[in-house]
Design an enzyme around this catalytic site. Structure first.
Site, PDB file in Angstrom:
ATOM      1  N   ASP A   1       9.511  -6.023  12.872  1.00  0.00           N
ATOM      2  CA  ASP A   1       8.976  -4.732  12.437  1.00  0.00           C
ATOM      3  C   ASP A   1       8.087  -4.178  13.534  1.00  0.00           C
ATOM      4  O   ASP A   1       7.430  -4.917  14.266  1.00  0.00           O
ATOM      5  CB  ASP A   1       8.258  -4.825  11.093  1.00  0.00           C
ATOM      6  CG  ASP A   1       7.122  -5.827  11.075  1.00  0.00           C
ATOM      7  OD1 ASP A   1       5.984  -5.409  11.337  1.00  0.00           O
ATOM      8  OD2 ASP A   1       7.369  -7.006  10.793  1.00  0.00           O
TER       9      ASP A   1
ATOM     10  N   ASP B   1       3.579  -1.529   2.569  1.00  0.00           N
ATOM     11  CA  ASP B   1       2.687  -2.452   3.272  1.00  0.00           C
ATOM     12  C   ASP B   1       1.335  -2.457   2.553  1.00  0.00           C
ATOM     13  O   ASP B   1       0.603  -1.473   2.594  1.00  0.00           O
ATOM     14  CB  ASP B   1       2.551  -1.978   4.721  1.00  0.00           C
ATOM     15  CG  ASP B   1       1.800  -2.959   5.605  1.00  0.00           C
ATOM     16  OD1 ASP B   1       0.908  -3.646   5.098  1.00  0.00           O
ATOM     17  OD2 ASP B   1       2.118  -3.022   6.806  1.00  0.00           O
TER      18      ASP B   1
ATOM     19  N   GLU C   1      -1.972  -4.250   2.628  1.00  0.00           N
ATOM     20  CA  GLU C   1      -2.917  -5.139   3.297  1.00  0.00           C
ATOM     21  C   GLU C   1      -4.219  -4.413   3.635  1.00  0.00           C
ATOM     22  O   GLU C   1      -4.925  -4.795   4.561  1.00  0.00           O
ATOM     23  CB  GLU C   1      -2.294  -5.755   4.557  1.00  0.00           C
ATOM     24  CG  GLU C   1      -1.766  -4.745   5.547  1.00  0.00           C
ATOM     25  CD  GLU C   1      -1.205  -5.384   6.811  1.00  0.00           C
ATOM     26  OE1 GLU C   1      -1.845  -6.303   7.348  1.00  0.00           O
ATOM     27  OE2 GLU C   1      -0.122  -4.956   7.251  1.00  0.00           O
TER      28      GLU C   1
END
Length: 261
Positions: A54, A143, A145
């Site tokens: 990625d 995502d 995080e």
């Protein structure tokens, strides 16, 4: 609309800090644009299987032919962040990986509480985050995080659920969630995971995560991110959990059943 110059791309900075904490400064190896020397602890993950990567704006224009030569077979490319940021290299990364024969997908760095989850998802969809039934496009990835607004676990769970539901309703596919136990269990909750959602797990260790190394109530992972800047690929290096038939199902089946089910 904000631009990339307004704020650094968190994709790299947070993961670099994490990697340094886990491996120590001795684990940070010099990396070139297309290849890197692997630490011995990474060799098993990088040897065989369906490999991928990625990337974000930190990688800039990627030499995708070189990545394919190194063995990469799929690439998740950062498209958006929050409701304000678009990756200026997304077209080259997303389109370029596809053009050389890699499977590609887009991901969104979420900023829970900064805006409505449906609005954030729509922003992602409007800037490359959709899904195509072409056999070479992975479902979008969320995502998770970062908790910039300090939401509590219940609010974070509700926010993530709403984003996932919006993506499902708009694309007909269930998105992937990217996270690690180091963040999820503390911020989102160790006793929860969204139902029927594939996991892309961050775990920079020699062996794949098991047990409490897997976040929340997931029992297994679809994709393991085993290395960041130390390669073997540009950006972060990943491994698919299964075989080619399972990967094809992941790409094409709107009713794909995650391995953790």
């Amino acid at each position: 609309m904000s631009t990339a110059s307004d704020r650094p791309d968190h994709h790299v900075h947070r993961r670099t800090v994490l990697r340094t904490a886990l491996l120590g400064t001795a684990g940070a190896l010099a990396v070139g644009g297309t290849s890197a020397a692997l630490m011995p602890s990474r060799a098993r993950a990088a040897d065989g299987g369906i490999q991928g990567q990625d990337v974000s704006s930190h990688q800039g224009d990627v030499d995708w032919a070189a990545q394919k030569e190194l063995g990469s077979q799929f690439a998740y490319c950062k498209a958006t962040q929050g409701d304000w940021y678009t990756n200026p290299y997304f077209a080259q990364q997303y389109g370029g990986s596809y053009d050389v024969g890699l499977v590609h997908g887009a991901y969104h760095w979420t900023e829970p509480g900064s805006s409505d989850p449906a609005a954030e998802c729509d922003f992602f969809l409007e800037n490359g985050g959709g899904w195509s039934d072409d056999g070479r496009t992975m479902p979008g990835m969320l995502d998770v995080e970062d908790n910039p607004n300090g939401l509590g676990q219940a609010d974070l769970q509700a926010w993530v659920t709403a984003w996932i539901d919006r993506y499902r309703s708009e694309t007909g596919r269930t998105p992937v969630v990217y996270t690690g136990a180091w963040f999820w269990d503390d911020q989102v909750g160790p006793d929860w995971a969204p139902a029927d959602v594939p996991l892309h797990v961050s775990h920079y260790m020699a062996d794949p995560p098991v047990g409490t190394e897997i976040p929340g109530t997931w029992s297994a992972w679809e994709i393991w991110q085993y290395a960041a800047e130390e390669g073997p690929f540009a950006g972060d290096s990943n491994l698919w959990h299964g075989d080619a038939a399972q990967f094809e199902s992941f790409l094409t089946d709107p009713d794909y059943d995650p391995v953790s089910n």
